[in-house]
Write a protein that holds these residues in place. Structure first.
Motif, PDB file in Angstrom:
ATOM      1  N   THR A  33      36.210  43.432  28.730  1.00 26.72           N
ATOM      2  CA  THR A  33      35.067  44.343  28.730  1.00 26.72           C
ATOM      3  C   THR A  33      34.651  44.753  30.134  1.00 26.72           C
ATOM      4  O   THR A  33      34.025  45.794  30.309  1.00 26.72           O
ATOM      5  CB  THR A  33      33.854  43.722  28.002  1.00 26.72           C
ATOM      6  OG1 THR A  33      33.533  42.467  28.610  1.00 26.72           O
ATOM      7  CG2 THR A  33      34.158  43.509  26.527  1.00 26.72           C
ATOM      8  N   THR A  34      35.019  43.943  31.137  1.00 26.49           N
ATOM      9  CA  THR A  34      34.661  44.266  32.521  1.00 26.49           C
ATOM     10  C   THR A  34      35.883  44.191  33.425  1.00 26.49           C
ATOM     11  O   THR A  34      36.857  43.483  33.132  1.00 26.49           O
ATOM     12  CB  THR A  34      33.598  43.288  33.075  1.00 26.49           C
ATOM     13  OG1 THR A  34      34.175  41.973  33.141  1.00 26.49           O
ATOM     14  CG2 THR A  34      32.349  43.269  32.217  1.00 26.49           C
ATOM     15  N   LYS A  35      35.810  44.902  34.531  1.00 28.00           N
ATOM     16  CA  LYS A  35      36.881  44.834  35.524  1.00 28.00           C
ATOM     17  C   LYS A  35      36.962  43.430  36.101  1.00 28.00           C
ATOM     18  O   LYS A  35      38.059  42.905  36.331  1.00 28.00           O
ATOM     19  CB  LYS A  35      36.632  45.864  36.633  1.00 28.00           C
ATOM     20  CG  LYS A  35      37.704  45.902  37.680  1.00 28.00           C
ATOM     21  CD  LYS A  35      37.414  46.980  38.707  1.00 28.00           C
ATOM     22  CE  LYS A  35      38.438  46.969  39.819  1.00 28.00           C
ATOM     23  NZ  LYS A  35      38.140  47.997  40.834  1.00 28.00           N
ATOM     24  N   ALA A  36      35.793  42.805  36.319  1.00 24.13           N
ATOM     25  CA  ALA A  36      35.770  41.429  36.836  1.00 24.13           C
ATOM     26  C   ALA A  36      36.502  40.489  35.893  1.00 24.13           C
ATOM     27  O   ALA A  36      37.214  39.581  36.336  1.00 24.13           O
ATOM     28  CB  ALA A  36      34.329  40.966  37.045  1.00 24.13           C
ATOM     29  N   GLY A  37      36.359  40.688  34.600  1.00 22.64           N
ATOM     30  CA  GLY A  37      37.075  39.865  33.626  1.00 22.64           C
ATOM     31  C   GLY A  37      38.577  40.045  33.735  1.00 22.64           C
ATOM     32  O   GLY A  37      39.337  39.074  33.663  1.00 22.64           O
ATOM     33  N   ALA A  38      39.020  41.288  33.922  1.00 26.28           N
ATOM     34  CA  ALA A  38      40.453  41.550  34.086  1.00 26.28           C
ATOM     35  C   ALA A  38      40.980  40.883  35.351  1.00 26.28           C
ATOM     36  O   ALA A  38      42.071  40.298  35.353  1.00 26.28           O
ATOM     37  CB  ALA A  38      40.714  43.048  34.121  1.00 26.28           C
ATOM     38  N   LEU A  39      40.215  40.948  36.425  1.00 26.66           N
ATOM     39  CA  LEU A  39      40.638  40.310  37.675  1.00 26.66           C
ATOM     40  C   LEU A  39      40.701  38.796  37.525  1.00 26.66           C
ATOM     41  O   LEU A  39      41.612  38.149  38.062  1.00 26.66           O
ATOM     42  CB  LEU A  39      39.711  40.713  38.818  1.00 26.66           C
ATOM     43  CG  LEU A  39      39.749  42.201  39.185  1.00 26.66           C
ATOM     44  CD1 LEU A  39      38.689  42.523  40.232  1.00 26.66           C
ATOM     45  CD2 LEU A  39      41.128  42.628  39.649  1.00 26.66           C
ATOM     46  N   LYS A  40      39.773  38.211  36.772  1.00 26.66           N
ATOM     47  CA  LYS A  40      39.833  36.773  36.495  1.00 26.66           C
ATOM     48  C   LYS A  40      41.062  36.450  35.647  1.00 26.66           C
ATOM     49  O   LYS A  40      41.686  35.401  35.819  1.00 26.66           O
ATOM     50  CB  LYS A  40      38.565  36.310  35.782  1.00 26.66           C
ATOM     51  CG  LYS A  40      37.376  36.218  36.688  1.00 26.66           C
ATOM     52  CD  LYS A  40      36.155  35.708  35.938  1.00 26.66           C
ATOM     53  CE  LYS A  40      34.932  35.703  36.828  1.00 26.66           C
ATOM     54  NZ  LYS A  40      33.738  35.245  36.115  1.00 26.66           N
ATOM     55  N   GLY A  41      41.413  37.345  34.735  1.00 27.97           N
ATOM     56  CA  GLY A  41      42.623  37.162  33.931  1.00 27.97           C
ATOM     57  C   GLY A  41      43.869  37.125  34.793  1.00 27.97           C
ATOM     58  O   GLY A  41      44.774  36.319  34.566  1.00 27.97           O
ATOM     59  N   ILE A  42      43.917  37.994  35.791  1.00 23.22           N
ATOM     60  CA  ILE A  42      45.051  37.996  36.724  1.00 23.22           C
ATOM     61  C   ILE A  42      45.126  36.660  37.451  1.00 23.22           C
ATOM     62  O   ILE A  42      46.206  36.072  37.581  1.00 23.22           O
ATOM     63  CB  ILE A  42      44.936  39.163  37.724  1.00 23.22           C
ATOM     64  CG1 ILE A  42      45.158  40.491  37.003  1.00 23.22           C
ATOM     65  CG2 ILE A  42      45.926  38.993  38.882  1.00 23.22           C
ATOM     66  CD1 ILE A  42      44.834  41.714  37.836  1.00 23.22           C
ATOM     67  N   GLU A  43      44.000  36.158  37.911  1.00 26.19           N
ATOM     68  CA  GLU A  43      43.984  34.867  38.612  1.00 26.19           C
ATOM     69  C   GLU A  43      44.450  33.744  37.684  1.00 26.19           C
ATOM     70  O   GLU A  43      45.158  32.834  38.118  1.00 26.19           O
ATOM     71  CB  GLU A  43      42.596  34.578  39.180  1.00 26.19           C
ATOM     72  CG  GLU A  43      42.213  35.510  40.318  1.00 26.19           C
ATOM     73  CD  GLU A  43      43.250  35.571  41.437  1.00 26.19           C
ATOM     74  OE1 GLU A  43      43.728  34.501  41.873  1.00 26.19           O
ATOM     75  OE2 GLU A  43      43.581  36.683  41.867  1.00 26.19           O
ATOM     76  N   ALA A  44      44.080  33.812  36.402  1.00 24.44           N
ATOM     77  CA  ALA A  44      44.522  32.798  35.444  1.00 24.44           C
ATOM     78  C   ALA A  44      46.036  32.844  35.259  1.00 24.44           C
ATOM     79  O   ALA A  44      46.696  31.806  35.174  1.00 24.44           O
ATOM     80  CB  ALA A  44      43.814  32.981  34.110  1.00 24.44           C
ATOM     81  N   VAL A  45      46.599  34.039  35.186  1.00 23.06           N
ATOM     82  CA  VAL A  45      48.057  34.168  35.056  1.00 23.06           C
ATOM     83  C   VAL A  45      48.742  33.607  36.292  1.00 23.06           C
ATOM     84  O   VAL A  45      49.711  32.854  36.188  1.00 23.06           O
ATOM     85  CB  VAL A  45      48.472  35.640  34.822  1.00 23.06           C
ATOM     86  CG1 VAL A  45      49.970  35.812  34.928  1.00 23.06           C
ATOM     87  CG2 VAL A  45      47.976  36.125  33.470  1.00 23.06           C
ATOM     88  N   LYS A  46      48.224  33.940  37.455  1.00 24.06           N
ATOM     89  CA  LYS A  46      48.811  33.423  38.691  1.00 24.06           C
ATOM     90  C   LYS A  46      48.787  31.897  38.721  1.00 24.06           C
ATOM     91  O   LYS A  46      49.759  31.257  39.123  1.00 24.06           O
ATOM     92  CB  LYS A  46      48.064  33.969  39.906  1.00 24.06           C
ATOM     93  CG  LYS A  46      48.314  35.427  40.193  1.00 24.06           C
ATOM     94  CD  LYS A  46      47.503  35.843  41.411  1.00 24.06           C
ATOM     95  CE  LYS A  46      47.718  37.273  41.802  1.00 24.06           C
ATOM     96  NZ  LYS A  46      46.906  37.639  42.983  1.00 24.06           N
TER      97      LYS A  46
END
Length: 59
Positions: A33-46
């Motif tokens: 729902t937010t760009k911040a959430g997507a960026l946190k998702g990227i960090e989780a994948v990393k």
């Protein structure tokens, strides 16, 4: 070109793709729902990208 994460705005919110060096999309995220959430998702994948393979194909 090296692999990269591409964040996009969609009608449902935000999503990211992991794009290989050759330009091929190799993974697509859920919708956030937010760009911040997507960026946190990227960090989780990393952080979890070195996970084992769970082969459930039965072969």
């Amino acid at each position: 070109m090296a692999a990269r994460y591409v964040v996009k705005k969609t009608s449902a919110g935000f999503r990211f793709n992991l794009v290989a060096g050759n330009g091929e999309i190799i993974a697509t995220s859920e919708s956030y729902t937010t760009k911040a959430g997507a960026l946190k998702g990227i960090e989780a994948v990393k952080a979890n990208a070195n996970a084992p393979v769970d082969d459930q194909t039965g072969n």
